[in-house]
Scaffold this motif. Sequence first.
Motif, PDB file in Angstrom:
ATOM      1  N   GLY A 118       0.709  -1.315   0.095  1.00 25.40           N
ATOM      2  CA  GLY A 118      -0.071  -0.020  -0.067  1.00 25.40           C
ATOM      3  C   GLY A 118       0.976   1.232  -0.044  1.00 25.40           C
ATOM      4  N   THR A 119       0.177   2.287  -0.644  1.00 28.31           N
ATOM      5  CA  THR A 119       0.768   3.635  -0.508  1.00 28.31           C
ATOM      6  C   THR A 119      -0.183   4.646   0.304  1.00 28.31           C
ATOM      7  N   ARG A 120       0.405   5.209   1.390  1.00 33.27           N
ATOM      8  CA  ARG A 120      -0.420   5.946   2.107  1.00 33.27           C
ATOM      9  C   ARG A 120      -0.691   7.379   1.519  1.00 33.27           C
ATOM     10  N   LEU A 121      -1.577   7.698   1.030  1.00 38.43           N
ATOM     11  CA  LEU A 121      -1.709   9.159   0.108  1.00 38.43           C
ATOM     12  C   LEU A 121      -2.324  10.183   0.935  1.00 38.43           C
ATOM     13  N   THR A 122      -1.566  11.116   1.168  1.00 38.26           N
ATOM     14  CA  THR A 122      -2.416  12.633   2.031  1.00 38.26           C
ATOM     15  C   THR A 122      -2.440  13.469   1.011  1.00 38.26           C
ATOM     16  N   ILE A 123      -3.538  14.197   0.744  1.00 36.45           N
ATOM     17  CA  ILE A 123      -3.649  15.353  -0.078  1.00 36.45           C
ATOM     18  C   ILE A 123      -3.927  16.566   1.034  1.00 36.45           C
ATOM     19  N   ASN A 124      -2.915  17.586   1.067  1.00 35.15           N
ATOM     20  CA  ASN A 124      -2.937  18.507   1.764  1.00 35.15           C
ATOM     21  C   ASN A 124      -3.924  19.792   1.005  1.00 35.15           C
ATOM     22  N   PRO A 125      -4.539  20.585   1.905  1.00 35.07           N
ATOM     23  CA  PRO A 125      -5.249  21.638   1.200  1.00 35.07           C
ATOM     24  C   PRO A 125      -4.699  22.781   1.197  1.00 35.07           C
TER      25      PRO A 125
END
Lengths: 115, 113
Positions: free
Chosen positions: B106-113
């Motif tokens: 898995g790849t933990r994706l974080t989208i920053n506002p």
Amino acid sequence: EPEVTQTPSHQVTQMGQEVILRCVPISNHLYFYWYRQILGQKVEFLVSFYNNEISEKSEIFDDQFSVERPDGSNFTLKIRSTKLEDSAMYFCASSEEGRNNQPQHFGDGTRLSIL
Amino acid sequence: SQKIEQNSEALNIQEGKTATLTCNYTNYSPAYLQWYRQDPGRGPVFLLLIRENEKEKRKERLKVTFDTTLKQSLFHITASQPADSATYLCALPLKRGAQKLVFGQGTRLTINP
């Protein structure tokens, strides 16, 4: 949208006891699966089930484990003589077909904690 | 045995940009490959399945490619949103005709506002 449901969401059991994890697959699906995910690790295949028999199983799925479809809707995983290392999330999944590239749809899992 | 490597454990992307995740596999080329999303404490949610004879598959803001020569699949999320933050899993059958899925880490994706 139809979904796979699993009960209980969390099961705490003393080491050496037997547990039964329950699943209701999507109603028109024919293939059923159990996977497990130890905390922080990959999702691992345990067993697949079709036409009231096991079609594939992994090396993890030894004599301690068994599966059953007791009626037309439920699919269960029994773990006998539980060990500490059986603590994990257990996911049930189902698919319309097993060999023809159909996606597997997962439930939200049962968190099994062995004390 | 089949091994799957997803490019990184974690990826941080600015909102609105395109996130690209990579899945590489060894050994045989599978008949298909699947991508799932997993949120903390939840089960994997199926997103897309791409077959070996398909180069590309799209679903809304999602796009998957499958290069059997490179033994690689790319997963793209365009116009990323904070709600896209999750772990994304690549999965493929252990061998042809098998039902057993082998998952990447898995790849933990974080989208920053």
